[in-house]
Design a protein around this motif. Structure first.
Motif, PDB file in Angstrom:
ATOM      1  N   UNK A 123      40.117-120.696  16.907  1.00 31.05           N
ATOM      2  CA  UNK A 123      40.153-120.663  15.241  1.00 31.05           C
ATOM      3  C   UNK A 123      39.608-119.435  15.039  1.00 31.05           C
ATOM      4  N   UNK A 124      39.169-119.640  13.264  1.00 29.28           N
ATOM      5  CA  UNK A 124      38.562-118.422  12.700  1.00 29.28           C
ATOM      6  C   UNK A 124      37.274-118.810  12.434  1.00 29.28           C
ATOM      7  N   UNK A 125      36.376-117.878  12.802  1.00 34.18           N
ATOM      8  CA  UNK A 125      34.828-118.140  12.586  1.00 34.18           C
ATOM      9  C   UNK A 125      34.381-117.455  11.277  1.00 34.18           C
ATOM     10  N   UNK A 126      33.448-118.108  10.607  1.00 35.22           N
ATOM     11  CA  UNK A 126      32.993-117.524   9.425  1.00 35.22           C
ATOM     12  C   UNK A 126      32.384-116.161   9.514  1.00 35.22           C
ATOM     13  N   UNK A 127      32.425-115.272   8.306  1.00 35.93           N
ATOM     14  CA  UNK A 127      31.997-114.125   8.501  1.00 35.93           C
ATOM     15  C   UNK A 127      32.833-112.982   8.758  1.00 35.93           C
ATOM     16  N   UNK A 128      32.412-111.831   8.536  1.00 38.15           N
ATOM     17  CA  UNK A 128      33.447-110.421   8.589  1.00 38.15           C
ATOM     18  C   UNK A 128      32.839-109.555   9.669  1.00 38.15           C
ATOM     19  N   UNK A 129      33.565-109.209  10.767  1.00 37.95           N
ATOM     20  CA  UNK A 129      33.070-108.052  11.830  1.00 37.95           C
ATOM     21  C   UNK A 129      32.034-108.441  12.506  1.00 37.95           C
ATOM     22  N   UNK A 130      31.773-109.378  13.245  1.00 40.74           N
ATOM     23  CA  UNK A 130      30.494-109.523  13.940  1.00 40.74           C
ATOM     24  C   UNK A 130      30.008-108.343  14.665  1.00 40.74           C
ATOM     25  N   UNK A 131      28.790-107.943  14.849  1.00 42.94           N
ATOM     26  CA  UNK A 131      28.507-106.698  15.682  1.00 42.94           C
ATOM     27  C   UNK A 131      27.967-107.133  16.826  1.00 42.94           C
ATOM     28  N   UNK A 132      27.764-108.428  16.909  1.00 42.10           N
ATOM     29  CA  UNK A 132      27.315-108.975  18.435  1.00 42.10           C
ATOM     30  C   UNK A 132      27.389-110.775  18.554  1.00 42.10           C
ATOM     31  N   UNK A 133      27.660-111.001  19.530  1.00 41.75           N
ATOM     32  CA  UNK A 133      27.787-112.438  19.850  1.00 41.75           C
ATOM     33  C   UNK A 133      26.965-112.846  21.152  1.00 41.75           C
ATOM     34  N   UNK A 134      25.887-113.956  20.868  1.00 39.55           N
ATOM     35  CA  UNK A 134      25.199-114.328  21.903  1.00 39.55           C
ATOM     36  C   UNK A 134      25.156-115.731  21.828  1.00 39.55           C
ATOM     37  N   UNK A 135      25.195-116.498  22.968  1.00 34.66           N
ATOM     38  CA  UNK A 135      25.356-117.975  23.288  1.00 34.66           C
ATOM     39  C   UNK A 135      24.127-118.597  24.260  1.00 34.66           C
ATOM     40  N   UNK A 136      23.749-119.715  24.078  1.00 30.79           N
ATOM     41  CA  UNK A 136      23.374-120.377  24.972  1.00 30.79           C
ATOM     42  C   UNK A 136      23.914-121.867  24.976  1.00 30.79           C
ATOM     43  N   UNK A 137      23.455-122.831  25.784  1.00 26.03           N
ATOM     44  CA  UNK A 137      24.321-124.118  25.945  1.00 26.03           C
ATOM     45  C   UNK A 137      24.325-124.716  24.577  1.00 26.03           C
ATOM     46  N   UNK A 138      23.492-124.403  23.577  1.00 20.43           N
ATOM     47  CA  UNK A 138      23.604-125.179  22.361  1.00 20.43           C
ATOM     48  C   UNK A 138      24.223-124.588  21.209  1.00 20.43           C
ATOM     49  N   UNK A 139      23.917-123.154  21.111  1.00 25.68           N
ATOM     50  CA  UNK A 139      24.550-122.656  20.065  1.00 25.68           C
ATOM     51  C   UNK A 139      25.092-121.070  20.162  1.00 25.68           C
ATOM     52  N   UNK A 140      26.081-120.731  19.620  1.00 25.83           N
ATOM     53  CA  UNK A 140      26.405-119.293  19.558  1.00 25.83           C
ATOM     54  C   UNK A 140      26.167-118.581  18.237  1.00 25.83           C
ATOM     55  N   UNK A 141      25.747-117.533  18.116  1.00 24.10           N
ATOM     56  CA  UNK A 141      25.188-116.750  17.116  1.00 24.10           C
ATOM     57  C   UNK A 141      25.935-115.427  17.013  1.00 24.10           C
ATOM     58  N   UNK A 142      26.607-115.236  15.656  1.00 28.66           N
ATOM     59  CA  UNK A 142      27.212-114.224  15.440  1.00 28.66           C
ATOM     60  C   UNK A 142      26.626-113.437  14.431  1.00 28.66           C
TER      61      UNK A 142
END
Length: 398
Positions: A123-142
């Motif tokens: 699907x489509x994630x909120x926000x415009x053109x992420x600089x970076x993406x990092x995840x752990x088992x609980x959250x993903x942060x853009x």
């Protein structure tokens, strides 16, 4: 800066701390990290997400079977970043589409679980053109260039949907927020400054719990390693570690005074590995050994792309003339091979993706991705043809 201005995460983020954790609990019959419909395997299920910037076609290449999966279209792909499983592709209008490569691993330090599942559009994630993406088992942060970061429910992503848990709002700057040690590490900037000056630790509800007392002026570039999170600073690197809930910052200064052109602006490395590579201007490269807390300056000539294999492995450099070159830990050149035309190398889009045995280099002017055995004199093991142009690539499942 007041804590409220640094991070204001909505109440729903509480789900990431309290609600999402129990969902990740497993019984003896269900391996940790398992997602319904997935298959656990004995070895890494590496895949490549490949995007054609002209047609918008997105494909996923299974590096074991060489099967190529159609993963939809993204209008005029401008950029792509990944978190080890998902690809986040920016379209011409700035929207971010999420692609599930269906390949990931769960790292417990002393052992690793590998999984594979179907490729799909999420699907489509909120926000415009992420600089970076990092995840752990609980959250993903853009993270975005305006200083904001969107926190997504990783469990929902695993199940095939985008669910926003909250946002981190800070002074506008090109910063990042990274899940680490059960917390979020977010960069901190002064009002009106385009770059961060340091980092602060927050819990998953957004409350500031610690200031890292080491400054990081003009922060640019970051890397998550098994030894901690590394940030690039004007005067060196900042290593943030965690032990028993306590976070510590240690500075790794440059070995000499560096010019603004020579300083690190982005790190590249094999996921988890503690040997990092970075450009040092247009014609040299830095290698940072986080374990030894030491830098190596390598004069390479004009650089198109760079990456580091890891401890004891080579530093890989794609030169602007199209040659792929490898250097040892002392900065001595080991091997050089012709790989692509100078026009392709100079297109500012090639990248070097690295896993535990191979490197993958995309030719942005063709449909080719080159698989390189970096332990065998840069032997070209395979040429993968994906259709269209291999303009953007990220590797997953590593």
């Amino acid at each position: 800066m007041k804590v409220k201005a640094v991070a204001a995460v909505v109440t729903a983020l509480t789900l990431a701390a309290c609600g999402a954790e129990p969902r990740g609990e497993v019984t003896a019959e269900v391996p940790h990290g398992y997602v319904e419909g997935a298959e656990e395997t004995a070895e890494a299920q590496s895949r490549l997400i490949v995007a054609d910037p002209d047609t918008g076609a997105v494909r996923v290449v299974d590096l074991i079977t060489e099967e190529v999966y159609d993963a939809g279209r993204v209008d005029s792909v401008r950029s792509m970043t990944g978190d080890g499983r998902f690809g986040y592709l920016t379209a011409r209008d700035g929207t971010t589409r999420v692609i599930d490569s269906g390949s990931w691993m769960v790292d417990h330090g002393d052992h690793v679980h590998y999984y594979r599942a179907k490729v799909r559009e999420v699907g489509v994630a909120p926000g415009k053109q992420p600089l970076a993406a990092y995840s752990d088992p609980v959250v993903s942060v853009l993270s975005y260039s305006d200083g904001t970061a969107t926190v997504l429910d990783r469990v929902a992503l695993d199940r095939g949907s985008v669910s926003e848990l909250g946002k981190i709002a800070r002074e506008p700057h090109a910063g990042v927020a990274i899940p680490f040690g059960g917390h979020l590490i977010a960069t901190v900037a002064d009002p009106g400054k385009p770059l961060a000056r340091g980092v602060r630790v927050h819990d998953r509800q957004g409350k500031a719990v610690a200031d890292i007392d080491q400054s990081c002026p003009e922060l640019q570039g970051q890397a998550v390693t098994r030894r901690g999170v590394v940030f690039g600073c004007a005067d060196g690197a900042l290593l943030v570690t965690e032990k028993d809930g306590a976070f510590t910052g240690v500075k790794i200064p440059y070995p000499r005074n560096v010019t603004a052109q020579e300083r690190v602006t982005a790190f590249f490395h094999r996921p988890g590995a503690a040997t990092l590579a970075a450009r040092a201007g247009e014609s040299a490269v830095w290698s940072l050994d986080v374990a030894r807390r030491s830098w190596q300056y390598v004069e390479t000539g004009p650089v198109a792309a760079v990456n580091a294999v890891g401890e004891g492995g080579p530093l890989l450099v794609l030169a602007r003339n199209g040659q792929l070159r490898s250097f040892d830990g002392a900065g001595k050149e080991q091997t050089a091979i012709p790989l692509m035309t100078p026009e392709a190398a100079a297109a500012d889009m090639p990248t070097i993706q690295v896993d535990s045995t191979r490197a993958y280099v995309n030719n942005p002017l063709s449909a080719e991705v080159y698989e390189i055995d970096y332990n065998d004199n840069l032997r070209r093991a395979r040429t993968l043809r994906v259709g269209g142009k291999a303009g953007h690539i990220v590797e997953t499942g590593r």
